[in-house]
Motif scaffolding. Structure first.
Motif, mmCIF file in Angstrom:
data_model
loop_
_atom_site.group_PDB
_atom_site.id
_atom_site.type_symbol
_atom_site.label_atom_id
_atom_site.label_comp_id
_atom_site.label_asym_id
_atom_site.label_seq_id
_atom_site.Cartn_x
_atom_site.Cartn_y
_atom_site.Cartn_z
ATOM 1 N N ILE A 243 -5.259 2.204 -5.298
ATOM 2 C CA ILE A 243 -4.479 1.327 -4.420
ATOM 3 C C ILE A 243 -4.900 -0.126 -4.630
ATOM 4 O O ILE A 243 -4.055 -1.028 -4.706
ATOM 5 C CB ILE A 243 -4.657 1.743 -2.954
ATOM 6 N N VAL B 112 0.841 -1.204 0.000
ATOM 7 C CA VAL B 112 0.000 0.000 0.000
ATOM 8 C C VAL B 112 0.873 1.250 0.000
ATOM 9 O O VAL B 112 0.666 2.183 -0.778
ATOM 10 C CB VAL B 112 -0.955 -0.005 1.207
ATOM 11 N N LEU C 29 -8.759 -4.367 2.066
ATOM 12 C CA LEU C 29 -8.110 -3.079 1.850
ATOM 13 C C LEU C 29 -8.791 -1.986 2.652
ATOM 14 O O LEU C 29 -8.112 -1.115 3.233
ATOM 15 C CB LEU C 29 -8.116 -2.727 0.361
#
Length: 252
Positions: free
Chosen positions: A29, A13, A40
């Motif tokens: 991302i 990340v 995430l």
């Protein structure tokens, strides 16, 4: 295994943020990391809560203040940059040009680059591509060539065996020619580049003698081609590098 997996995901990340894109949306991302959306979302929330990331306009994320705070605890900041600042300022006052402080960064010759850890500039200085925390090639920058002059034969053999990217038409990428330039830098105590990273720029840089606890260091100036006087600049840069070494050696 789970902790290792989470660390790897966290690093993937953080690797999404670059100089060209310091703010990234969650969708970007997700696309770059391949982390499932639900995982995430939790990871981003945790990173924001810990100050490692921060929310920004347009539903994007940026590097957070806690990550910056931790980075400032590095010896590259606390010991090297803080000690070097006065020397860099004096060199700037003597030349009126960009002053750069860089270290050799990379686990192997193949992955190594010049990492810029300090910079002093002014309104009259020529614009450069360097920035604090930025990485530039070793073979096309003055500080990079000065760092190369500190490496042993085996290290250089591996480095010169790689294809070297040409940044401008003046970049030296031939291994034989570059080896000759490194030898000249060693013999005279400073390295130079001439329009090899940016057209119109010349750089003069000197290595700092090895300091325990720190990576190889180089200090240099970047000037406009029309204002370059290597015979005047080189003694100033060499002296600044020597004085910086003296202060670093006595700092711990």
């Amino acid at each position: 295994m789970m902790a290792e997996g989470m660390l790897a995901r966290t690093m993937s990340v953080l690797a999404c943020f670059t100089e060209d894109e310091p703010a990234v949306a969650a969708s970007g991302i997700a696309e770059r990391t391949g982390i499932p959306d639900s995982t995430l979302y939790r990871l981003l929330s945790d990173l924001v809560a810990e100050g490692m990331l921060a929310r920004a306009p347009g539903r994007t994320y940026t590097i957070g203040p806690r990550l910056w705070e931790l980075g400032e605890l590095s010896p590259l900041s606390l010991r090297l940059r803080e000690t070097a600042l006065s020397h860099m300022v004096r060199l700037y006052e003597a030349t009126g040009e960009n002053v750069h402080l860089a270290v050799l960064d990379g686990a192997t010759p193949e992955t190594s680059a010049a990492l810029y850890v300090g910079r002093v500039t002014g309104t009259g200085s020529i614009p450069t591509l360097s920035r604090m925390g930025g990485r530039q090639p070793l073979h096309t920058t003055g500080v990079g060539k000065a760092l190369l002059s500190t490496r042993d034969a085996e290290w250089l053999e591996r480095f010169l065996a790689m294809p070297l990217q040409r940044e401008t038409t003046h970049s030296v990428t031939d291994p034989v020619a570059l080896r000759d330039e490194i030898a000249r830098a060693r013999s005279r105590g400073y390295a130079t580049t001439r329009e090899e990273m940016t057209l119109g720029n010349i750089s003069v840089a000197a290595p700092v003698a090895a300091v325990q606890g720190l990576p190889p260091i180089a200090l240099g100036v970047v000037v406009h081609l029309d204002k370059a006087d290597v015979r005047r600049l080189s003694p100033l840069v060499i002296q600044a590098a020597r004085e910086l070494y003296h202060d670093l050696r006595n700092s711990h």
